[in-house]
Each structure stands twice: as C-alpha cells, then as structure tokens.
Motif scaffolding. Structure first.
Motif, PDB file in Angstrom:
ATOM      1  N   ASN A   2      94.765   9.665  56.260  1.00  0.00           N
ATOM      2  CA  ASN A   2      94.880  11.080  56.606  1.00  0.00           C
ATOM      3  C   ASN A   2      94.262  11.953  55.533  1.00  0.00           C
ATOM      4  O   ASN A   2      94.345  11.659  54.354  1.00  0.00           O
ATOM      5  N   ASN A   3      93.672  13.046  55.975  1.00  0.00           N
ATOM      6  CA  ASN A   3      93.110  14.023  55.052  1.00  0.00           C
ATOM      7  C   ASN A   3      94.058  15.179  54.810  1.00  0.00           C
ATOM      8  O   ASN A   3      93.628  16.264  54.421  1.00  0.00           O
ATOM      9  N   PHE A   4      95.339  14.962  55.058  1.00  0.00           N
ATOM     10  CA  PHE A   4      96.333  15.994  54.808  1.00  0.00           C
ATOM     11  C   PHE A   4      97.670  15.330  54.533  1.00  0.00           C
ATOM     12  O   PHE A   4      97.860  14.146  54.765  1.00  0.00           O
ATOM     13  N   LYS A   5      98.581  16.118  54.005  1.00  0.00           N
ATOM     14  CA  LYS A   5      99.944  15.652  53.777  1.00  0.00           C
ATOM     15  C   LYS A   5     100.876  16.812  54.066  1.00  0.00           C
ATOM     16  O   LYS A   5     100.640  17.924  53.600  1.00  0.00           O
ATOM     17  N   LYS A   6     101.896  16.550  54.850  1.00  0.00           N
ATOM     18  CA  LYS A   6     102.886  17.565  55.203  1.00  0.00           C
ATOM     19  C   LYS A   6     104.240  17.114  54.683  1.00  0.00           C
ATOM     20  O   LYS A   6     104.600  15.950  54.803  1.00  0.00           O
ATOM     21  N   VAL A   7     104.987  18.039  54.104  1.00  0.00           N
ATOM     22  CA  VAL A   7     106.339  17.756  53.638  1.00  0.00           C
ATOM     23  C   VAL A   7     107.245  18.908  54.027  1.00  0.00           C
ATOM     24  O   VAL A   7     106.789  20.032  54.238  1.00  0.00           O
ATOM     25  N   SER A   8     108.510  18.629  54.124  1.00  0.00           N
ATOM     26  CA  SER A   8     109.527  19.664  54.273  1.00  0.00           C
ATOM     27  C   SER A   8     110.354  19.644  53.011  1.00  0.00           C
ATOM     28  O   SER A   8     110.636  18.574  52.462  1.00  0.00           O
ATOM     29  N   ILE A   9     110.740  20.819  52.544  1.00  0.00           N
ATOM     30  CA  ILE A   9     111.487  20.876  51.294  1.00  0.00           C
ATOM     31  C   ILE A   9     112.896  21.389  51.554  1.00  0.00           C
ATOM     32  O   ILE A   9     113.132  22.149  52.485  1.00  0.00           O
ATOM     33  N   ALA A  10     113.799  20.957  50.732  1.00  0.00           N
ATOM     34  CA  ALA A  10     115.195  21.386  50.820  1.00  0.00           C
ATOM     35  C   ALA A  10     115.363  22.692  50.062  1.00  0.00           C
ATOM     36  O   ALA A  10     114.510  23.096  49.278  1.00  0.00           O
ATOM     37  N   GLU A  11     116.470  23.345  50.294  1.00  0.00           N
ATOM     38  CA  GLU A  11     116.802  24.559  49.544  1.00  0.00           C
ATOM     39  C   GLU A  11     117.328  24.142  48.170  1.00  0.00           C
ATOM     40  O   GLU A  11     118.441  23.656  48.048  1.00  0.00           O
ATOM     41  N   GLU A  12     116.509  24.285  47.164  1.00  0.00           N
ATOM     42  CA  GLU A  12     116.883  23.996  45.787  1.00  0.00           C
ATOM     43  C   GLU A  12     116.455  25.180  44.931  1.00  0.00           C
ATOM     44  O   GLU A  12     115.662  26.010  45.361  1.00  0.00           O
ATOM     45  N   THR A  20     104.672  15.745  45.211  1.00  0.00           N
ATOM     46  CA  THR A  20     105.047  15.611  46.616  1.00  0.00           C
ATOM     47  C   THR A  20     103.837  15.718  47.536  1.00  0.00           C
ATOM     48  O   THR A  20     103.724  14.985  48.513  1.00  0.00           O
ATOM     49  N   LEU A  21     102.912  16.638  47.233  1.00  0.00           N
ATOM     50  CA  LEU A  21     101.735  16.836  48.073  1.00  0.00           C
ATOM     51  C   LEU A  21     100.462  16.197  47.513  1.00  0.00           C
ATOM     52  O   LEU A  21      99.393  16.348  48.086  1.00  0.00           O
ATOM     53  N   ASN A  22     100.576  15.502  46.375  1.00  0.00           N
ATOM     54  CA  ASN A  22      99.412  14.897  45.712  1.00  0.00           C
ATOM     55  C   ASN A  22      98.337  15.945  45.408  1.00  0.00           C
ATOM     56  O   ASN A  22      97.156  15.733  45.660  1.00  0.00           O
TER      57      ASN A  22
END
Length: 117
Positions: A2-12, A20-22
């Motif tokens: 993949n040429n992308f990376k998706k993440v969801s983050i917690a409330e911190e 996390t996203l390289n």
C-alpha cells in the motif's frame, strides 16, 4: 504494498504519529491540555519550524515572551529558534495538532508538485 497508511487514535493527552504512520518528512502530534494546565517547559528547536492548528478550546501561547491568544480555528507557525510554551484557559481544555517540518525544506506546493493522471 500500500502507498498509504490509515490509523485511528485514542483520546490521550499527547499522541505522536511519526512511528504510527511511518512518517519520513514531518512529525505530527495531537495534544490536549486540560483546563488550567500548561506545557511544563519552554522549548525551541534546532531545525524544525512548527505549525499549530487549534482544534478545540481556548488558551495562550507565550512565544518569545509575547502572549498570543488561541481559539478553535487558529493556525500559528513558529520559527525554530523561538521560545514557546502553551497553556489552556482556566475553564476550557485546549486541543491542537502540532506539525514539525525542517525549516526551508519545502520545494514545491500542491499545484507544482502534483502529477495529474
């Protein structure tokens, strides 16, 4: 691959996304200061300018001794050598994104860097 990376983050209170996203050309963090709380230190940088996007709440940034009021919708760019510290207002949390990039490294903008396919 993949040429992308998706993440969801917690409330911190602080999340850094470089690992996390390289990320290879920027550092991005999502930060929340509770009401009445400030970053516990003044800092500057050697090479990186910082761009702050205020997402929610109100507060102030003290930049080279000058108090700058902040509210949702504000954007602030700070030079590497400027001394800075952030504070949430007494009654409102301050949530913001901080983007760090090497000052002077941008070689093209959206329209000059884009390739229309």
């Amino acid at each position: 691959m993949n040429n992308f990376k998706k993440v969801s983050i917690a409330e911190e209170s602080r999340i850094e996304l470089h690992d996390t996203l390289n990320l290879t050309g920027a550092e991005v963090s999502v930060n929340t200061l509770p009401a009445g709380v400030g970053v516990p230190f003044v800092h500057s940088h050697k090479q990186n300018e910082e761009i702050y996007a205020i997402l929610d709440g109100q507060g102030i940034a003290v930049i080279d001794g000058e108090s700058v009021s902040l509210k949702a919708g504000d954007w602030v760019r700070i030079s590497p050598s400027a001394k800075r510290q952030f504070f949430a207002s007494a009654d409102t949390a301050l949530k913001y994104v901080c983007i760090q990039v090497k000052e002077g490294s941008l070689e093209g903008f959206t329209m000059t860097d884009a390739v229309v396919l």
